[in-house]
Design a protein around this motif. Structure first.
Motif, mmCIF file in Angstrom:
data_model
loop_
_atom_site.group_PDB
_atom_site.id
_atom_site.type_symbol
_atom_site.label_atom_id
_atom_site.label_comp_id
_atom_site.label_asym_id
_atom_site.label_seq_id
_atom_site.Cartn_x
_atom_site.Cartn_y
_atom_site.Cartn_z
ATOM 1 N N ARG A 61 0.651 -1.155 -0.202
ATOM 2 C CA ARG A 61 -0.101 -0.006 0.036
ATOM 3 C C ARG A 61 0.897 1.224 -0.098
ATOM 4 N NH1 ARG A 61 -5.303 -0.566 1.467
ATOM 5 N NH2 ARG A 61 -5.997 -2.545 2.437
ATOM 6 N N ARG A 62 2.066 1.035 0.540
ATOM 7 C CA ARG A 62 2.864 2.150 0.597
ATOM 8 C C ARG A 62 3.397 2.814 -0.846
ATOM 9 N NH1 ARG A 62 7.189 -0.063 4.400
ATOM 10 N NH2 ARG A 62 8.439 0.591 2.725
ATOM 11 N N GLU A 63 3.304 4.042 -0.857
ATOM 12 C CA GLU A 63 3.427 4.776 -2.268
ATOM 13 C C GLU A 63 4.995 4.900 -2.812
ATOM 14 O OE1 GLU A 63 0.564 8.037 -2.402
ATOM 15 O OE2 GLU A 63 -0.724 6.515 -2.769
ATOM 16 N N ASP A 64 5.716 4.830 -1.539
ATOM 17 C CA ASP A 64 7.288 5.190 -1.834
ATOM 18 C C ASP A 64 8.038 3.929 -2.239
ATOM 19 O OD1 ASP A 64 6.922 3.896 0.593
ATOM 20 O OD2 ASP A 64 8.622 4.909 1.535
#
Ligand code: ADP
Length: 265
Positions: A61-64
């Motif tokens: 889910r993390r965008e980075d």
């Protein structure tokens, strides 16, 4: 009491009955414990991949995340899903075996062809690990077996041989037939099984050195199912291993039974 005095032999019978009831209740208690232990192990086996799935989907889910990491985590999710799927399939098969709903449909088959079909299926995995695989047979042997189920047996044993043999190792399959039986020996030059683990490898959810085997993707059901299928055919399966040198699994199928089946058909 009165009766017991009058007919002493009845006292013996009563004593026997009481002993039988005690034995039965002991058996029941043991069965209950086994069932509870099995359920606890199954829950654990199901929870482990689910924990991975949850953990890695959370990370995704993390965008980075880099593209590379994203791909890495997706691969793990995919592998855990395949593992979970295999586990549930095996559990379902065992449940069917326990309920006597596991149909064995015997037919006359060329045994070498049956083994060759299995070998063809594992060839990509064998090549990938650069394992040398040899197959020898003492002749064209016919067997009356359930071909799909027997393939499953040899696939399970060979899958393990590949899993537990380091790259560039050796796997040998040999089929010998006598008047009375067909013996298939599957040997590998792999890590082997400790003497202490050997008697248990056919037990449900048993894995030698748990963490190591889990990384290989196993749940300890493959050999249990293989043994059940071989025994449903009236045959036997056994293992002999030397840690650090390799393992041999032997499957013997009685030919006497096979011939009788042939005649009966
Ligand atoms: P798994 O799915 O974990 O491989 P199995 O029932 O097929 O379960 O095997 C039970 C255990 O027996 C394995 O976890 C492994 O520790 C051991 N084992 C089976 N085959 C081999 C082999 N060829 N070499 C070494 N260990 C083996």
């Amino acid at each position: 009491d009165h009766e017991v005095v009058l007919y002493p032999h009845r006292k013996d019978e009563f004593g026997e009955l009481a002993a039988a009831i005690t034995r039965l209740s002991g058996d029941l208690e043991r069965l209950k414990n086994e069932r509870n232990e099995f359920l606890a192990s199954v829950s654990h086996e199901l929870r482990t991949p689910l924990t991975y799935l949850k953990g890695y989907t959370d990370i995704l889910r993390r965008e980075d995340l880099s593209k590379e990491d994203r791909r890495k985590y997706l691969t793990i999710i995919q592998e855990e899903t395949i593992h979970l799927n295999g586990l549930i399939k095996n559990l379902f098969e065992l449940a069917k075996i326990d309920q006597n709903e596991f149909a064995i449909k015997k037919e006359a088959v060329a045994f070498d062809d049956l083994i060759s079909t299995v070998i063809a299926r594992i060839e990509p995995a064998v090549d990938k690990k650069n394992i040398e695989l040899t197959f020898s047979s003492s002749g064209e042997l016919e067997a009356v077996v359930d071909p799909k189920r027997m393939q499953q047996v040899f696939l399970n044993i060979l899958d393990n041989a590949i899993k537990y043999t380091p790259p560039a190792g050796r796997i040998g399959v040999s089929v010998t037939g006598s008047r009375n039986e067909i013996i298939t020996a599957i040997s590998d030059s792999g890590i082997g099984i400790d003497q202490a683990d050997e008697p248990y490898v056919f037990e449900r959810l048993y894995r030698a050195e748990k963490s190591r085997s889990r990384l290989q993707g196993g749940a300890g059901l493959g050999l249990t199912i293989a043994k059940e299928i071989v025994e449903l055919h009236g045959g036997q399966i056994s293992v002999q291993s030397t840690p650090g040198e390799g393992t041999v699994f032997t499957v013997s199928l009685e030919r006497g039974d096979l011939y009788e089946e042939c005649i009966a058909d």
